[in-house]
Design a protein around this motif. Structure first.
Motif, PDB file in Angstrom:
ATOM      1  N   LYS A   1       1.025  -1.198  -0.063  1.00 38.87           N
ATOM      2  CA  LYS A   1      -0.021  -0.148  -0.083  1.00 38.87           C
ATOM      3  C   LYS A   1       0.897   1.224  -0.111  1.00 38.87           C
ATOM      4  O   LYS A   1       1.936   1.013   0.660  1.00 38.87           O
TER       5      LYS A   1
ATOM      6  N   SER B   1       0.873   5.517   0.652  1.00 42.32           N
ATOM      7  CA  SER B   1      -0.306   6.527   1.227  1.00 42.32           C
ATOM      8  C   SER B   1       0.569   7.658   1.120  1.00 42.32           C
ATOM      9  O   SER B   1       1.656   7.663   1.554  1.00 42.32           O
ATOM     10  N   THR B   2      -0.189   9.002   1.005  1.00 45.31           N
ATOM     11  CA  THR B   2       0.271  10.167   1.343  1.00 45.31           C
ATOM     12  C   THR B   2      -0.148  10.566   2.838  1.00 45.31           C
ATOM     13  O   THR B   2       0.125  11.987   2.983  1.00 45.31           O
ATOM     14  N   ASP B   3      -0.958   9.980   3.548  1.00 33.01           N
ATOM     15  CA  ASP B   3      -1.371  10.385   4.944  1.00 33.01           C
ATOM     16  C   ASP B   3      -0.050  10.424   5.701  1.00 33.01           C
ATOM     17  O   ASP B   3       0.455   9.109   6.003  1.00 33.01           O
ATOM     18  N   LYS B   4       0.135  11.574   6.141  1.00 30.51           N
ATOM     19  CA  LYS B   4       1.636  11.874   7.046  1.00 30.51           C
ATOM     20  C   LYS B   4       1.383  10.997   8.437  1.00 30.51           C
ATOM     21  O   LYS B   4       2.167  10.708   9.037  1.00 30.51           O
ATOM     22  N   GLU B   5      -0.112  10.989   8.725  1.00 29.55           N
ATOM     23  CA  GLU B   5      -0.138  10.492  10.269  1.00 29.55           C
ATOM     24  C   GLU B   5       0.481   8.625  10.190  1.00 29.55           C
ATOM     25  O   GLU B   5       0.509   8.274  11.328  1.00 29.55           O
ATOM     26  N   LYS B   6       0.225   8.232   9.076  1.00 25.53           N
ATOM     27  CA  LYS B   6       0.820   6.599   8.828  1.00 25.53           C
ATOM     28  C   LYS B   6       2.144   6.669   8.978  1.00 25.53           C
ATOM     29  O   LYS B   6       2.701   5.647   9.213  1.00 25.53           O
TER      30      LYS B   6
ATOM     31  N   ASN C   1       0.976  -3.022   7.045  1.00 22.68           N
ATOM     32  CA  ASN C   1       0.950  -1.819   7.940  1.00 22.68           C
ATOM     33  C   ASN C   1       2.518  -1.530   8.563  1.00 22.68           C
ATOM     34  O   ASN C   1       2.206  -0.694   9.522  1.00 22.68           O
TER      35      ASN C   1
ATOM     36  N   GLN D   1       5.856   0.175   7.747  1.00 24.32           N
ATOM     37  CA  GLN D   1       6.665   0.964   6.497  1.00 24.32           C
ATOM     38  C   GLN D   1       7.856   0.414   6.232  1.00 24.32           C
ATOM     39  O   GLN D   1       8.639  -0.029   7.040  1.00 24.32           O
TER      40      GLN D   1
ATOM     41  N   ARG E   1       9.642  11.920  -0.704  1.00 26.76           N
ATOM     42  CA  ARG E   1       8.990  13.117  -0.592  1.00 26.76           C
ATOM     43  C   ARG E   1       9.059  13.897  -1.762  1.00 26.76           C
ATOM     44  O   ARG E   1      10.235  13.965  -2.485  1.00 26.76           O
TER      45      ARG E   1
ATOM     46  N   HIS F   1       0.235  10.782  -9.200  1.00 27.70           N
ATOM     47  CA  HIS F   1      -0.650  11.354  -8.198  1.00 27.70           C
ATOM     48  C   HIS F   1      -1.208  12.808  -8.674  1.00 27.70           C
ATOM     49  O   HIS F   1      -0.441  13.446  -9.480  1.00 27.70           O
TER      50      HIS F   1
END
Length: 138
Positions: free
Chosen positions: A3, A5-10, A51, A53, A58, A94
């Motif tokens: 997966k 993702s661009t979700d920085k929380e992850k 899940n 990393q 970036r 993106h």
């Protein structure tokens, strides 16, 4: 299953900092504070397997004409499985990065990967300039 993702929380900042500061050739010694600040001010892509990393990249951009790709990595134990190529596909497709006039990056060893996505040596290297502060934070 991979997966991206661009979700920085992850993002797992510990994994990113450890790789950049201890394993990469371009960011040796980069501090945790610098890594955090660079993430805050970039469009970031995390690569995850179950899940965990396993990769990161970036992009610094104005979302209009220019983007610079940097800090791209896949952890060594996950390399050679096509994850770097999948990461690049996610970045280059993106939705916020479409229509840019120019992309840039620097690499010592991944020319083959980036060439697949249209990157080439500088068109006019004589037009490019830089400042490198040797004693500054990485």
């Amino acid at each position: 299953m991979i997966k991206i993702s661009t979700d920085k929380e992850k993002l797992d900042i510990r994994v990113i900092h450890n790789y950049l500061s201890n394993e990469s050739y371009w960011a040796k010694g980069r501090t945790l504070e610098t890594v955090k600040r660079s993430i805050e001010n970039s469009l970031c892509f995390g690569v995850y397997i179950e899940n965990k990393q396993v990769g990161f990249a970036r992009v610094i951009t104005d979302y209009a004409v220019f983007a610079w790709l940097l800090d791209v990595f896949i952890l060594p134990e996950f390399q050679g499985k096509g994850y770097g190529k999948k990461l690049m596909e996610a970045i280059m497709t993106h939705n916020k990065l479409q229509g840019l006039r120019r992309w840039g990056l620097g690499t010592d060893d991944a020319h083959g990967l980036y060439k697949q996505f249209g990157f080439a040596p500088l068109h006019k290297p004589g037009n490019m300039m830089e400042i490198i502060f040797q004693n500054k934070e990485r």
